[in-house]
Structure formats: structure tokens, C-alpha cells
Design a protein around this motif. Structure first.
Motif, mmCIF file in Angstrom:
data_model
loop_
_atom_site.group_PDB
_atom_site.id
_atom_site.type_symbol
_atom_site.label_atom_id
_atom_site.label_comp_id
_atom_site.label_asym_id
_atom_site.label_seq_id
_atom_site.Cartn_x
_atom_site.Cartn_y
_atom_site.Cartn_z
ATOM 1 N N ARG A 163 0.843 -1.200 0.000
ATOM 2 C CA ARG A 163 0.000 0.000 0.000
ATOM 3 C C ARG A 163 0.873 1.242 0.000
ATOM 4 N NH1 ARG A 163 -3.999 -2.460 4.124
ATOM 5 N NH2 ARG A 163 -2.242 -2.070 5.395
ATOM 6 N N ARG A 164 1.896 1.229 0.822
ATOM 7 C CA ARG A 164 2.816 2.378 0.841
ATOM 8 C C ARG A 164 3.437 2.590 -0.536
ATOM 9 N NH1 ARG A 164 6.171 0.997 6.150
ATOM 10 N NH2 ARG A 164 4.498 1.286 7.617
ATOM 11 N N THR A 165 3.871 1.488 -1.083
ATOM 12 C CA THR A 165 4.498 1.596 -2.390
ATOM 13 C C THR A 165 3.481 2.100 -3.395
ATOM 14 O OG1 THR A 165 5.795 -0.344 -1.795
ATOM 15 C CG2 THR A 165 5.889 0.357 -4.057
ATOM 16 N N ALA A 166 2.288 1.647 -3.307
ATOM 17 C CA ALA A 166 1.257 2.078 -4.234
ATOM 18 C C ALA A 166 0.945 3.532 -4.024
ATOM 19 C CB ALA A 166 -0.015 1.231 -4.039
ATOM 20 N N ARG A 167 0.945 4.067 -2.827
ATOM 21 C CA ARG A 167 0.675 5.468 -2.561
ATOM 22 C C ARG A 167 1.824 6.326 -3.100
ATOM 23 N NH1 ARG A 167 -0.445 5.377 3.581
ATOM 24 N NH2 ARG A 167 -1.547 3.503 3.490
#
Length: 170
Positions: A163-167
Motif C-alpha cells: 500500500r505504501r508503495t502504491a501510494r
């Protein structure tokens, strides 16, 4: 060969007169005859038994003639004794049977007790094995829970990282 008139025959006290010798032979024959008769009488057991029975009967008859109540009492005593002996023999057989039955019952009880003891031992062994298996199962379940928790944690970390990477990439 020496003759009866020789000095050796006279020296040991044997008679020289033929009539004396004949008389001595006759006396010896009579003595031997009496001995043989006595021995044959002693060896004739059936005849001796009959004699004894006749003597006992004669004695009993004489005693009865002298004192009838005493003989009747003795007869009653003998009959009572015989009855007692027969009764004891019959009850002895039943006592033996009871003792044998008691021994059999004890042996059966001992066999049952041994079988129960063996069954209890087997049950205890099975319980111990079941407890051991249950403990192994609990350990395995705890290990699986730990592993699952670790996997969840790891999955959660991976999801957060994703999720962090996606954000960031947005």
C-alpha cells in the motif's frame, strides 16, 4: 565204611541196638508227622477262619444265654457304630465336594482378578498414550497457531508495504 558198632558211632552217643535205632526212627517220624500236621493247619487259612467264626458264634451264644440284655446292648452299639461309619462316609464325600467347589471358586476369582488387573493395566497404558498424543497435538496446534500468526503478521507487513508503495507511486 564204618558200622554202627564202630568206636566213632559209640563216641557220639548213638545207640548200637537195632531195636533202639528203630524206636528212635519211629519217634522221629511221629514228631515230623506232628510238625507237618501243625504246619498244614497253620497254612489252611479258610479252615482257621471257619474255626474262628464258630468260636465267636459259640461265645456269643453262651454270652447271650448268660446275660441277654448285655448282648442286645452290644448288638445295638455295633449297629449304631456301623450307622455312624456309613453316615460319616457319606458326609465325607459331600464335604470333599464342597471343598473342591470352594477351591474352584477361589481359582476362578483369582483368574478374574488377574484378568481385571491386566485390563486395568492395558487401559492405563492406553490413557497414557492418548495423553501423550494429546500433548503432541496441543504442541503441534500451538506451533501451527504461532506459524499462522507469524504468517499473518508477515502478510500484513507485506500488504502495508504494498500500500505504501502504491501510494508513493501515485
Amino acid at each position: 565204611m564204618s558200622t554202627p558198632s564202630s568206636s566213632s558211632a559209640a563216641g557220639n552217643g548213638a545207640p548200637n541196638d537195632p531195636d533202639a535205632i528203630k524206636a528212635e526212627i519211629e519217634a522221629t517220624r511221629e514228631q515230623l508227622g506232628r510238625t507237618v500236621d501243625e504246619l498244614s493247619h497253620r497254612l489252611d487259612v479258610p479252615a482257621r477262619a471257619k474255626e474262628g467264626a464258630f468260636r465267636a458264634r459259640d461265645t456269643a451264644v453262651e454270652t447271650y444265654k448268660e446275660s441277654p440284655p448285655a448282648v442286645i446292648g452290644a448288638g445295638a452299639g455295633v449297629a449304631a457304630l456301623l450307622g455312624l461309619l456309613v453316615w460319616r462316609r457319606r458326609t465325607r464325600d459331600s464335604r470333599r465336594a464342597k471343598r473342591a467347589a470352594k477351591r474352584e471358586a477361589k481359582a476362578l476369582a483369582a483368574r478374574r482378578a488377574a484378568a481385571q488387573k491386566a485390563a486395568a493395566k492395558k487401559t492405563a497404558k492406553a490413557r497414557k498414550a492418548a495423553a501423550k498424543n494429546a500433548a503432541k497435538t496441543r504442541k503441534a496446534a500451538a506451533k501451527a497457531r504461532k506459524s499462522a500468526a507469524k504468517a499473518r503478521t508477515s502478510t500484513a507487513k507485506t500488504a502495508r508495504t504494498a500500500r505504501r508503495t502504491a501510494r508513493r507511486t501515485k
